[in-house]
Design a protein around this motif. Structure first.
Motif, PDB file in Angstrom:
ATOM      1  N   SER A 239      45.699  86.755 -17.773  1.00 57.66           N
ATOM      2  CA  SER A 239      44.976  87.831 -17.101  1.00 57.66           C
ATOM      3  C   SER A 239      43.472  87.627 -17.126  1.00 57.66           C
ATOM      4  N   ILE A 240      42.984  86.749 -17.988  1.00 57.36           N
ATOM      5  CA  ILE A 240      41.553  86.449 -18.008  1.00 57.36           C
ATOM      6  C   ILE A 240      41.294  84.980 -17.685  1.00 57.36           C
ATOM      7  N   ARG A 241      42.302  84.330 -17.068  1.00 58.64           N
ATOM      8  CA  ARG A 241      42.200  82.929 -16.701  1.00 58.64           C
ATOM      9  C   ARG A 241      42.327  82.794 -15.188  1.00 58.64           C
ATOM     10  N   GLY A 242      41.614  81.869 -14.627  1.00 63.58           N
ATOM     11  CA  GLY A 242      41.734  81.603 -13.197  1.00 63.58           C
ATOM     12  C   GLY A 242      42.927  80.720 -12.891  1.00 63.58           C
ATOM     13  N   GLY A 243      42.810  79.889 -11.866  1.00 66.11           N
ATOM     14  CA  GLY A 243      43.935  79.074 -11.421  1.00 66.11           C
ATOM     15  C   GLY A 243      44.005  77.695 -12.022  1.00 66.11           C
ATOM     16  N   HIS A 244      43.180  77.397 -13.012  1.00 67.76           N
ATOM     17  CA  HIS A 244      43.272  76.081 -13.645  1.00 67.76           C
ATOM     18  C   HIS A 244      43.258  76.210 -15.161  1.00 67.76           C
ATOM     19  N   VAL A 245      43.770  75.156 -15.792  1.00 69.58           N
ATOM     20  CA  VAL A 245      43.876  75.101 -17.245  1.00 69.58           C
ATOM     21  C   VAL A 245      43.180  73.830 -17.716  1.00 69.58           C
ATOM     22  N   VAL A 246      42.451  73.946 -18.815  1.00 69.27           N
ATOM     23  CA  VAL A 246      41.651  72.836 -19.324  1.00 69.27           C
ATOM     24  C   VAL A 246      42.019  72.555 -20.781  1.00 69.27           C
ATOM     25  N   PHE A 247      42.091  71.258 -21.090  1.00 71.56           N
ATOM     26  CA  PHE A 247      42.335  70.817 -22.460  1.00 71.56           C
ATOM     27  C   PHE A 247      41.191  69.916 -22.903  1.00 71.56           C
ATOM     28  N   GLY A 248      40.849  69.999 -24.179  1.00 75.25           N
ATOM     29  CA  GLY A 248      39.815  69.147 -24.728  1.00 75.25           C
ATOM     30  C   GLY A 248      40.407  67.986 -25.501  1.00 75.25           C
TER      31      GLY A 248
ATOM     32  N   ALA B 283      33.073  66.296 -17.717  1.00 78.25           N
ATOM     33  CA  ALA B 283      32.311  65.883 -18.895  1.00 78.25           C
ATOM     34  C   ALA B 283      32.016  67.084 -19.802  1.00 78.25           C
ATOM     35  N   PRO B 284      31.952  66.881 -21.104  1.00 79.46           N
ATOM     36  CA  PRO B 284      32.061  65.564 -21.727  1.00 79.46           C
ATOM     37  C   PRO B 284      33.469  65.177 -22.158  1.00 79.46           C
ATOM     38  N   ASN B 285      34.384  66.150 -22.294  1.00 78.03           N
ATOM     39  CA  ASN B 285      35.676  65.814 -22.916  1.00 78.03           C
ATOM     40  C   ASN B 285      36.818  66.699 -22.432  1.00 78.03           C
ATOM     41  N   LEU B 286      36.808  67.075 -21.152  1.00 76.72           N
ATOM     42  CA  LEU B 286      37.786  68.041 -20.662  1.00 76.72           C
ATOM     43  C   LEU B 286      38.722  67.442 -19.616  1.00 76.72           C
ATOM     44  N   ALA B 287      40.006  67.673 -19.798  1.00 80.34           N
ATOM     45  CA  ALA B 287      41.025  67.340 -18.806  1.00 80.34           C
ATOM     46  C   ALA B 287      41.408  68.635 -18.108  1.00 80.34           C
ATOM     47  N   ARG B 288      41.237  68.667 -16.794  1.00 81.00           N
ATOM     48  CA  ARG B 288      41.414  69.906 -16.035  1.00 81.00           C
ATOM     49  C   ARG B 288      42.570  69.772 -15.050  1.00 81.00           C
ATOM     50  N   PHE B 289      43.410  70.801 -14.997  1.00 79.17           N
ATOM     51  CA  PHE B 289      44.581  70.788 -14.129  1.00 79.17           C
ATOM     52  C   PHE B 289      44.654  72.114 -13.383  1.00 79.17           C
ATOM     53  N   GLY B 290      44.712  72.038 -12.047  1.00 75.93           N
ATOM     54  CA  GLY B 290      44.701  73.241 -11.221  1.00 75.93           C
ATOM     55  C   GLY B 290      46.058  73.531 -10.610  1.00 75.93           C
ATOM     56  N   PHE B 291      46.336  74.806 -10.389  1.00 73.80           N
ATOM     57  CA  PHE B 291      47.652  75.240  -9.926  1.00 73.80           C
ATOM     58  C   PHE B 291      47.521  76.046  -8.643  1.00 73.80           C
ATOM     59  N   ALA B 292      47.761  75.371  -7.524  1.00 70.07           N
ATOM     60  CA  ALA B 292      47.722  76.024  -6.214  1.00 70.07           C
ATOM     61  C   ALA B 292      49.124  76.555  -5.915  1.00 70.07           C
TER      62      ALA B 292
END
Length: 401
Positions: free
Chosen positions: A324-333, A355-364
């Motif tokens: 509920s407080i997150r948008g459409g993508h998820v990020v891991f460090g 950068a500097p250390n984030l892997a980002r994955f979006g969900f359409a």
């Protein structure tokens, strides 16, 4: 545990996936950066270029209605962002629109000298806001997210924020911040680039004054698609476009040497719109025909939850756990996030690195199934645990965009 098969069986948006052209063997988790190609866009571009432009030439400004597209296409965006059609306009880029609206807003509070933003805002937004401050003799005050409300006082003319953080995915309480800003006598300007088309944005009910957003992420308008802007109806007559052009003139074909702004939202047009790009955006927005934006937001949250569950604890979550407080993508460090993302791409899961250390994955939600996302999460988990990302071909480069 979330069951992907059960979720897919109950998904009210399953039909929408057929509207897109996606390569075989790929799970595309980067629609938050560039939306997928709608299957109908190629034919639409062929029609616009070969028939409207090629055969009808300049007559298509009238016969094909090109001249009305900035407002007509905006009508498709209105239900996605909770605005009236006459409060929206499709034009220019997000950055240019941000500049125009920030200048216009600050001119409405001439006695106030502060533009308030977030230190972690998207860099281009900060660049544009700094330029506005420099040109208008103001000061840009960028503070940590937790200090925004305490920084509001009688000196603040404008609060300019991005609804969803481009890195963490955390979203602001738009209604609460609008209320707080108004209580201090300030106006608000929102960048919806990571919210429009994936969240049930409600500009009107939340009390927003101004907003901008891009057309190439969740709206599927294609690379570099035109952006949109929003100006609350009662403010339109008070505002001046700082980049006046002939398309924003009240009578553009009079070729008057003196600028007279068009009534309403039309005054925020500047130059001639890019018709081929507008056609692609219009087709991208048709992907939402018959779709309830509330269903889109609900599915985006569940897709994110499923992905987090599928990846498990092999990566450090850098996004809110609460959908509920997150948008459409998820990020891991991870210290080697770049290598992990590249290794996942080689296995058919396309995400991106920040950068500097984030892997980002979006969900359409329109073109991703729950089964897709569960499989993608399992692949990412295997990439991490197997150590395949350590191979030399995934070595981090010095310059990563």
């Amino acid at each position: 545990m979330l069951d992907p098969a059960e979720l897919d069986a109950a998904d009210p948006l399953t039909f929408a996936k057929a509207r897109f052209q996606l390569p075989d063997g790929v799970i595309y988790l980067d629609g938050n950066s560039l939306g997928a190609l709608p299957s109908s866009t190629t034919d639409r571009l062929r029609l616009t270029s070969e028939r409207e432009w090629g055969e009808n030439l300049i007559a298509s400004w009238i016969t094909a209605g090109w001249i009305d597209w900035p407002r007509q296409i905006a009508e498709r965006i209105a239900p996605l962002v909770g605005a009236s059609p006459d409060e929206l306009l499709v034009c220019d880029s997000t950055s240019i629109n941000l500049f125009k609206l920030a200048m216009a807003a600050c001119a409405l509070r001439p006695e106030r000298k502060i533009i308030l933003s977030e230190a972690g805002n998207f860099p281009t937004d900060l660049y544009m806001l700094q330029s506005v401050a420099d040109l208008a003799g103001l000061t840009l005050r960028a503070v940590p997210r937790a200090e925004l409300r305490s920084a509001l006082d009688e000196t603040v003319a404008l609060v300019a924020l991005t609804q969803v953080d481009y890195r963490s995915g955390e979203r602001h309480d738009m209604a609460g911040l609008n209320s707080a800003a108004h209580g201090a006598g300030a106006l608000t300007l929102w960048d919806l680039s990571h919210g429009a088309g994936v969240l049930a944005v409600d500009l009107s009910r939340s009390g927003a004054d101004f907003a901008v957003g891009c057309g190439y992420k969740y709206l599927n308008g294609g690379p570099g698609a035109p952006a949109f802007l929003f100006v609350r109806r009662d403010l339109q007559g008070c505002c001046a476009n700082p980049l006046p052009g002939w398309f924003g003139h009240s009578s553009p074909f009079d070729f008057d040497a003196n600028y007279r702004p068009a009534a309403g939202i039309g005054r925020f047009q500047t130059g001639t719109p890019s018709i081929l790009a507008m056609a692609a955006l219009d087709e991208g927005l048709k992907s939402f025909d018959g779709v309830a934006i509330a269903d889109v937001e609900a599915k985006a949250g569940r897709l994110g939850d499923l992905f987090i569950e599928s990846v498990g604890d092999c990566l450090s979550l850098a996004s809110p756990m609460d959908a509920s407080i997150r948008g459409g993508h998820v990020v891991f460090g991870h210290d080697h996030a770049y290598a992990i993302v590249q290794a996942a791409i080689e296995r058919g899961v396309i995400g991106d690195f920040r950068a500097p250390n984030l892997a980002r994955f979006g969900f359409a939600p329109l073109y991703l199934s729950y089964s897709d996302v569960a499989r993608a999460g399992a692949i990412v988990r295997d990439v991490v645990l197997s150590g395949v990302w350590r191979e030399a071909r995934f070595a981090e480069r010095k310059a990563v965009t």
